[in-house]
Design a protein around this motif. Structure first.
Motif, PDB file in Angstrom:
ATOM      1  N   ALA A 169       0.839  -1.206   0.000  1.00  0.00           N
ATOM      2  CA  ALA A 169       0.000   0.000   0.000  1.00  0.00           C
ATOM      3  C   ALA A 169       0.871   1.252   0.000  1.00  0.00           C
ATOM      4  O   ALA A 169       1.933   1.271   0.618  1.00  0.00           O
ATOM      5  N   SER A 170       0.443   2.275  -0.711  1.00  0.00           N
ATOM      6  CA  SER A 170       1.225   3.511  -0.694  1.00  0.00           C
ATOM      7  C   SER A 170       1.038   4.183   0.662  1.00  0.00           C
ATOM      8  O   SER A 170      -0.008   4.046   1.281  1.00  0.00           O
ATOM      9  N   PRO A 171       2.068   4.922   1.148  1.00  0.00           N
ATOM     10  CA  PRO A 171       2.012   5.413   2.522  1.00  0.00           C
ATOM     11  C   PRO A 171       0.809   6.334   2.769  1.00  0.00           C
ATOM     12  O   PRO A 171       0.227   6.323   3.838  1.00  0.00           O
ATOM     13  N   GLU A 172       0.383   7.106   1.722  1.00  0.00           N
ATOM     14  CA  GLU A 172      -0.706   8.057   2.003  1.00  0.00           C
ATOM     15  C   GLU A 172      -2.046   7.349   2.261  1.00  0.00           C
ATOM     16  O   GLU A 172      -2.984   7.946   2.739  1.00  0.00           O
ATOM     17  N   LEU A 173      -2.122   6.026   1.952  1.00  0.00           N
ATOM     18  CA  LEU A 173      -3.355   5.300   2.263  1.00  0.00           C
ATOM     19  C   LEU A 173      -3.503   5.113   3.769  1.00  0.00           C
ATOM     20  O   LEU A 173      -4.582   4.904   4.280  1.00  0.00           O
ATOM     21  N   ASN A 174      -2.375   5.195   4.470  1.00  0.00           N
ATOM     22  CA  ASN A 174      -2.408   5.203   5.916  1.00  0.00           C
ATOM     23  C   ASN A 174      -3.158   4.007   6.500  1.00  0.00           C
ATOM     24  O   ASN A 174      -3.914   4.141   7.449  1.00  0.00           O
ATOM     25  N   GLY A 175      -2.999   2.856   5.869  1.00  0.00           N
ATOM     26  CA  GLY A 175      -3.679   1.659   6.368  1.00  0.00           C
ATOM     27  C   GLY A 175      -5.148   1.610   6.033  1.00  0.00           C
ATOM     28  O   GLY A 175      -5.855   0.721   6.498  1.00  0.00           O
ATOM     29  N   LEU A 176      -5.634   2.555   5.251  1.00  0.00           N
ATOM     30  CA  LEU A 176      -7.072   2.621   4.986  1.00  0.00           C
ATOM     31  C   LEU A 176      -7.450   2.035   3.634  1.00  0.00           C
ATOM     32  O   LEU A 176      -8.531   2.319   3.122  1.00  0.00           O
ATOM     33  N   ASP A 177      -6.550   1.252   3.041  1.00  0.00           N
ATOM     34  CA  ASP A 177      -6.878   0.682   1.724  1.00  0.00           C
ATOM     35  C   ASP A 177      -8.077  -0.265   1.799  1.00  0.00           C
ATOM     36  O   ASP A 177      -8.709  -0.543   0.790  1.00  0.00           O
ATOM     37  N   CYS A 178      -8.422  -0.735   3.011  1.00  0.00           N
ATOM     38  CA  CYS A 178      -9.618  -1.570   3.176  1.00  0.00           C
ATOM     39  C   CYS A 178     -10.882  -0.829   2.742  1.00  0.00           C
ATOM     40  O   CYS A 178     -11.898  -1.459   2.448  1.00  0.00           O
ATOM     41  N   LEU A 179     -10.818   0.505   2.712  1.00  0.00           N
ATOM     42  CA  LEU A 179     -12.011   1.277   2.347  1.00  0.00           C
ATOM     43  C   LEU A 179     -12.150   1.479   0.842  1.00  0.00           C
ATOM     44  O   LEU A 179     -13.185   1.960   0.364  1.00  0.00           O
ATOM     45  N   PRO A 221     -26.042   6.471  -1.551  1.00  0.00           N
ATOM     46  CA  PRO A 221     -26.030   6.292  -0.085  1.00  0.00           C
ATOM     47  C   PRO A 221     -25.335   5.003   0.345  1.00  0.00           C
ATOM     48  O   PRO A 221     -25.239   4.054  -0.428  1.00  0.00           O
ATOM     49  N   MET A 222     -24.873   5.015   1.595  1.00  0.00           N
ATOM     50  CA  MET A 222     -24.244   3.816   2.176  1.00  0.00           C
ATOM     51  C   MET A 222     -25.211   3.184   3.184  1.00  0.00           C
ATOM     52  O   MET A 222     -26.066   3.880   3.738  1.00  0.00           O
ATOM     53  N   THR A 223     -25.051   1.898   3.435  1.00  0.00           N
ATOM     54  CA  THR A 223     -25.845   1.248   4.483  1.00  0.00           C
ATOM     55  C   THR A 223     -25.226   1.633   5.840  1.00  0.00           C
ATOM     56  O   THR A 223     -24.079   2.106   5.903  1.00  0.00           O
ATOM     57  N   ALA A 224     -25.997   1.371   6.912  1.00  0.00           N
ATOM     58  CA  ALA A 224     -25.489   1.666   8.255  1.00  0.00           C
ATOM     59  C   ALA A 224     -24.181   0.916   8.501  1.00  0.00           C
ATOM     60  O   ALA A 224     -23.200   1.484   8.997  1.00  0.00           O
ATOM     61  N   GLU A 225     -24.125  -0.345   8.104  1.00  0.00           N
ATOM     62  CA  GLU A 225     -22.915  -1.150   8.360  1.00  0.00           C
ATOM     63  C   GLU A 225     -21.720  -0.626   7.575  1.00  0.00           C
ATOM     64  O   GLU A 225     -20.581  -0.704   8.042  1.00  0.00           O
ATOM     65  N   GLU A 226     -21.974  -0.100   6.387  1.00  0.00           N
ATOM     66  CA  GLU A 226     -20.868   0.474   5.604  1.00  0.00           C
ATOM     67  C   GLU A 226     -20.347   1.746   6.275  1.00  0.00           C
ATOM     68  O   GLU A 226     -19.135   1.966   6.355  1.00  0.00           O
ATOM     69  N   ILE A 227     -21.276   2.560   6.777  1.00  0.00           N
ATOM     70  CA  ILE A 227     -20.843   3.790   7.469  1.00  0.00           C
ATOM     71  C   ILE A 227     -20.039   3.418   8.713  1.00  0.00           C
ATOM     72  O   ILE A 227     -18.973   3.987   8.982  1.00  0.00           O
ATOM     73  N   TRP A 228     -20.530   2.446   9.481  1.00  0.00           N
ATOM     74  CA  TRP A 228     -19.791   2.032  10.690  1.00  0.00           C
ATOM     75  C   TRP A 228     -18.435   1.420  10.335  1.00  0.00           C
ATOM     76  O   TRP A 228     -17.487   1.524  11.106  1.00  0.00           O
ATOM     77  N   SER A 229     -18.337   0.783   9.176  1.00  0.00           N
ATOM     78  CA  SER A 229     -17.030   0.252   8.745  1.00  0.00           C
ATOM     79  C   SER A 229     -15.989   1.369   8.693  1.00  0.00           C
ATOM     80  O   SER A 229     -14.809   1.146   8.955  1.00  0.00           O
ATOM     81  N   VAL A 230     -16.453   2.560   8.311  1.00  0.00           N
ATOM     82  CA  VAL A 230     -15.524   3.694   8.184  1.00  0.00           C
ATOM     83  C   VAL A 230     -15.253   4.284   9.562  1.00  0.00           C
ATOM     84  O   VAL A 230     -14.091   4.456   9.968  1.00  0.00           O
ATOM     85  N   THR A 231     -16.330   4.592  10.301  1.00  0.00           N
ATOM     86  CA  THR A 231     -16.134   5.293  11.583  1.00  0.00           C
ATOM     87  C   THR A 231     -15.489   4.377  12.622  1.00  0.00           C
ATOM     88  O   THR A 231     -14.611   4.795  13.361  1.00  0.00           O
ATOM     89  N   ASP A 232     -15.942   3.141  12.681  1.00  0.00           N
ATOM     90  CA  ASP A 232     -15.440   2.189  13.696  1.00  0.00           C
ATOM     91  C   ASP A 232     -14.414   1.283  13.021  1.00  0.00           C
ATOM     92  O   ASP A 232     -14.582   0.056  12.965  1.00  0.00           O
ATOM     93  N   ILE A 233     -13.348   1.905  12.567  1.00  0.00           N
ATOM     94  CA  ILE A 233     -12.430   1.260  11.619  1.00  0.00           C
ATOM     95  C   ILE A 233     -11.750   0.001  12.184  1.00  0.00           C
ATOM     96  O   ILE A 233     -11.385  -0.893  11.427  1.00  0.00           O
ATOM     97  N   HIS A 234     -11.587  -0.074  13.522  1.00  0.00           N
ATOM     98  CA  HIS A 234     -10.936  -1.269  14.098  1.00  0.00           C
ATOM     99  C   HIS A 234     -11.933  -2.307  14.615  1.00  0.00           C
ATOM    100  O   HIS A 234     -11.522  -3.327  15.180  1.00  0.00           O
ATOM    101  N   VAL A 235     -13.239  -2.034  14.455  1.00  0.00           N
ATOM    102  CA  VAL A 235     -14.235  -2.971  14.992  1.00  0.00           C
ATOM    103  C   VAL A 235     -14.427  -4.134  14.017  1.00  0.00           C
ATOM    104  O   VAL A 235     -14.480  -3.930  12.801  1.00  0.00           O
TER     105      VAL A 235
END
Ligand SMILES: C[S@@+](CC[C@H](N)C(=O)[O-])C[C@H]1O[C@@H](n2cnc3c(N)ncnc32)[C@H](O)[C@@H]1O
Length: 336
Positions: free
Chosen positions: A2-12, A252-266
């Motif tokens: 992953a490129s460094p600017e992804l900051n571990g967020l490539d899962c998104l 729009p995103m589903t609730a679970e998709e939004i939580w995937s972003v906000t609760d990134i380690h859950v």
């Protein structure tokens, strides 16, 4: 790699691609996080009664661990509450014996709406306080006796950078107290899985009698009727409307998709990193800290207040035994 600017967020990235997002993963995460908490602030206290009822014991235990370590701290402690939200964590801290020694509090959050709620609450504490908007990385300087992060670490994508900032803002000998994060070191624990299974079986029996009498189809339509009659526009819908209006997402995103972003380690969310908060990993980050104590809770997957009475008693026993394999983890560290 992953490129460094992804900051571990490539899962998104798959989620971002499916919604036509043009921002970088970090910008996308920030936009969703701040928008989500803007609307969550309106229902946060009501939706988190379980934390208000269950966390006092965890605060007490962790603060007693600090006092037992010694030396006894003097009065006038200077506190930073990172991700203070509506101020629930600070309020619970203030009720402990360590909390009696607090002199002033800085309340930090990325959400102005959360900070507005928090300021209202803080005005009742009879203490000097400031509200600060932004991330911990943006706090210019500090020399805090205690930094608190209650239900926050699982929202922070870059825990390495976050830990560097915590160290920078503490005085030598200062305390870092975090709790209410998913216990990443015990996700695979068999005992935990068995206990969660037990409560599933026990609570299934407590289904209301009207549900048992009805077919699944009638249950669904009754629930739908009750929700549409009694609920104002849900905050998930409001989050989507704002993100669409700002052009952050095109669909729009589903609730679970939004939580995937906000609760990134859950764990258990479709796009999150999902590894929880690992004490082992935190040890490697907080290299100049001693781990004073780690304590787990939520041994049946839920907080104490949500459990039927006989499970409450077992939860209390496991807490007293200092077992570490619960759903949640809390720790206190001291800057060496
Ligand atoms: C689950 S709430 C916890 C609130 C409060 N600490 C409590 O225990 O009730 C998480 C809070 O962290 C804030 N937050 C999320 N990411 C943040 C960041 N990078 N820096 C500061 N605050 C952040 C959110 O806006 C939200 O208010």
């Amino acid at each position: 790699m992953a490129s460094p600017e992804l900051n571990g967020l490539d899962c998104l990235l798959p989620l971002m691609n499916s919604r036509g997002v043009q921002l970088s993963p970090l910008e996308f995460h920030y936009a969703v996080n701040v928008t989500f908490h803007a609307f969550e602030s309106q229902v946060y206290d009501e939706n988190h009664q379980d934390m208000r009822l269950s966390l006092p014991r965890q605060f007490e235990l962790l603060c007693d661990d600090v006092l037992a370590r010694g030396p006894e701290p003097g009065a006038g402690l200077n506190i930073l509450d990172v991700g203070c939200g509506t101020g629930l964590g600070s309020e619970l801290l203030l009720k402990t014996s360590l909390g009696q020694k607090v002199g002033r509090i800085d309340l930090l959050d990325t959400s102005p709406e959360m900070l507005a709620k928090c300021a209202e609450r803080a005005s009742t504490w009879g203490l000097e306080y400031r509200v600060l908007e932004g991330t911990v990385e943006a706090v210019a300087s500090g020399c805090y006796d205690l930094v608190l992060a209650c239900s926050v670490l699982h929202h922070i994508p870059d825990l390495d950078g976050f830990s560097v900032s915590i160290r920078r803002l503490q005085r030598q000998g200062g305390i870092f107290l975090h709790l209410q994060d998913p216990n990443g070191d015990y996700f695979e624990d068999r005992e935990l899985a068995n206990r969660v299974g037990e409560i599933d079986v026990a609570t299934r029996k407590r289904v209301p009698s009207w549900v048992r009498r009805m077919s699944p189809l009638r249950v669904a339509s009754r629930i739908r009727r009750e929700i549409t009659r009694t609920q104002p526009k849900g905050y998930i819908q409001l989050v989507n409307e704002r993100l669409l209006g700002e052009g952050v997402i095109l669909e729009p995103m589903t609730a679970e998709e939004i939580w995937s972003v906000t609760d990134i380690h859950v764990d258990g969310l479709p796009f999150s990193l999902g590894k929880g908060v690992s004490v082992t990993a935190m040890k490697a980050r907080l290299v100049d800290h001693d781990l004073i104590a780690s304590r787990s809770y939520g041994f049946f997957g839920q907080l104490w207040s949500e459990l039927p009475p006989r499970f409450k008693a077992r939860e209390e026993e496991l807490i007293d035994q200092k077992k570490l394999n619960g759903r949640y983890i809390g720790c206190v560290w001291q800057h060496a």
